[in-house]
Design an enzyme around this catalytic site. Structure first.
Site, PDB file in Angstrom:
ATOM      1  N   ASP A 246       2.163   5.733  -1.883  1.00  0.00           N
ATOM      2  CA  ASP A 246       0.968   5.611  -2.714  1.00  0.00           C
ATOM      3  C   ASP A 246      -0.229   5.156  -1.858  1.00  0.00           C
ATOM      4  O   ASP A 246      -1.342   5.667  -2.012  1.00  0.00           O
ATOM      5  CB  ASP A 246       1.256   4.601  -3.834  1.00  0.00           C
ATOM      6  CG  ASP A 246       0.180   4.634  -4.889  1.00  0.00           C
ATOM      7  OD1 ASP A 246      -0.024   5.713  -5.479  1.00  0.00           O
ATOM      8  OD2 ASP A 246      -0.477   3.602  -5.099  1.00  0.00           O
ATOM      9  N   LYS A 250      -3.935   7.143  -0.671  1.00  0.00           N
ATOM     10  CA  LYS A 250      -5.300   6.589  -0.701  1.00  0.00           C
ATOM     11  C   LYS A 250      -5.983   6.770   0.657  1.00  0.00           C
ATOM     12  O   LYS A 250      -7.179   7.061   0.725  1.00  0.00           O
ATOM     13  CB  LYS A 250      -5.250   5.115  -1.106  1.00  0.00           C
ATOM     14  CG  LYS A 250      -4.770   4.950  -2.553  1.00  0.00           C
ATOM     15  CD  LYS A 250      -4.514   3.514  -2.933  1.00  0.00           C
ATOM     16  CE  LYS A 250      -3.931   3.441  -4.339  1.00  0.00           C
ATOM     17  NZ  LYS A 250      -3.474   2.127  -4.744  1.00  0.00           N
TER      18      LYS A 250
END
Ligand SMILES: NC(=O)c1ccc[n+]([C@@H]2O[C@H](COP(=O)([O-])OP(=O)(O)OC[C@H]3O[C@@H](n4cnc5c(N)ncnc54)[C@H](OP(=O)(O)O)[C@@H]3O)[C@@H](O)[C@H]2O)c1
Length: 388
Positions: A246, A250
């Site tokens: 995750d 980003k």
């Protein structure tokens, strides 16, 4: 000590008639010019639900103060859609009768009917929805989303999305990095004004920030993980947090914003998961989570031996190299004193070389994320042409 009050002096609270210089005289508020934006919300879950509530609360104020009418034309889930859901008559009826089977193309057409200014908000985490952005944008429909899949997905699709914005439609996704915190906008502002990026470092995972803050040896790491899960801080399967993917997504989004053609596979990710735990079923994982305890205790011991703290950090350098790892940072590092689930992002640029620019605060949560999505919607609304 005795305090003497000069009786002739007016009390501090006394109202005195304003003798303001000319330039301070009240300027009449400009009459807002009317604009209307048709909005469709896909995914009324935690973020989408909070967004709908925020829009409803703000609608009258926006119309009055800014001349902006946000016309909510529909809401869609995986199975169903509800068109013209802000029609009070329709809304007063039993919702079950007014839902129709979901059809995203029909949904987009409805929101964009008659070529009106239209915007779709994707509050799902769905690949299927993200794959439709290029055609929506090419048709002139603006898209706003907290869904990371387009920004960090295949580079070809990313380029197609960018090219589709030639229609004049805008694509905004500020909340894909650190929810409501202004991270993508800050990066843009720095670069657009001619600054040069040296590097970005950040604690991009609220879950791992909380775990690192709380991991002090008093409890096994697996017990903290259970607590984080119970508090709703982790993904349903906490391995999605522990794997670092995750955070890698980003970094890909930020790298692309900075003009680097990065893909997920290019990010060097050091997962916190021992390989045996990466492959067990999600039902078995909670029972075996204590296999994390020994390696995490060893990390803590190393951090203490170095008089440092453990932090989960994502970094991007000026050449577009990105990595995600557990790091031992000195105890006077700005990341050492974060609280709870706070995210923190540090921009080092030519202008902020010696004293980096920091953005810090809650990096998750439906309310703050929805507010960030709403702000993206309003930024697009500001660019709408006023009807002549
Ligand atoms: N929660 C946060 O704090 C946070 C922070 C930053 C970013 N985000 C991002 O925001 C997005 C939403 O998160 P959330 O926490 O609100 O998730 P959520 O509560 O699970 O809601 C997801 C919604 O998307 C809908 N959906 C799923 N697949 C769909 C499809 N194919 N077509 C139409 N609707 C579909 C779901 O509808 P069904 O009921 O039909 O499944 C549900 O309404 C995610 O991309 C997440 O990564 C969340």
């Amino acid at each position: 000590m005795e305090v003497t009050v000069n009786a002739s002096a007016p009390p501090l609270t006394e109202h005195r008639p304003a003798q303001l210089p000319e330039c301070f005289h009240a300027v009449p508020a400009p009459v807002p010019l009317p604009r209307t934006l048709a909005v469709g919300v896909i995914g009324p879950g935690r973020v989408g639900g909070a967004l709908l509530a925020q829009i409803r609360t703000a609608q009258a104020r926006l119309r009055r103060n800014q001349g902006l009418t946000l016309h909510l034309r529909g809401v869609a889930t995986r199975q169903r859609m509800w068109l013209d859901c802000d029609d009070p008559e329709l809304e007063a009826r039993d919702g079950a009768q007014t839902w129709r089977p979901a059809d995203l193309e029909r949904f987009a057409e409805h929101v964009h009917e008659n070529g009106r200014a239209a915007l779709l908000v994707d509050c799902s985490a769905s690949e299927e929805v993200a794959s439709r952005y290029p055609s929506w944008l090419a048709a002139g429909i603006h898209v706003v989303t907290p869904n990371k899949l387009a920004g960090s997905g295949p580079l070809d699709r990313w380029r197609t999305i960018r090219a589709a914005c030639a229609s004049g439609a805008r694509f905004r996704y500020e909340t894909t990095v650190c929810a409501g915190l202004p991270v993508i906008q800050t990066l843009h502002d720095l670069l657009d004004t001619g600054d040069e990026l040296i590097g970005i470092d950040g604690m991009f995972s609220g879950t791992l920030a909380w775990l690192c803050n709380r991991h002090d040896g008093q409890q096994p790491f697996s017990a903290l993980l259970r607590e984080a899960h119970a508090l709703g801080y982790t993904e349903p399967d906490p391995r999605h947090d522990l794997s670092g993917i995750d955070v890698a997504r980003k970094l890909v989004i930020l790298a692309r914003e900075a003009g680097r053609a990065l893909s997920l596979g290019d990010v060097e990710v050091e997962s916190l998961l021992p390989s045996a735990l990466a492959t067990v079923s999600s039902e078995d994982f909670p029972r075996r989570a204590q296999e994390l305890d020994e390696p995490m205790t060893a990390w803590l011991a190393r951090a203490r031996a170095a008089n440092g703290v453990l932090r989960h950090v994502g970094s991007l350098d000026r050449h577009g190299r990105a990595c995600v790892r557990l790091a031992i940072l000195p105890s006077n590092h700005p990341f050492a004193h974060t609280r709870s689930t706070d995210n923190v992002v540090q921009f080092r640029t030519q202008r902020y070389r010696d004293n980096p620019l920091l953005v810090q605060g809650p990096g998750a949560g439906p309310e703050v994320t929805a507010a960030g999505v709403f702000a993206d919607v309003l930024r697009i609304a500001e660019t709408l042409a006023v009807p002549s």
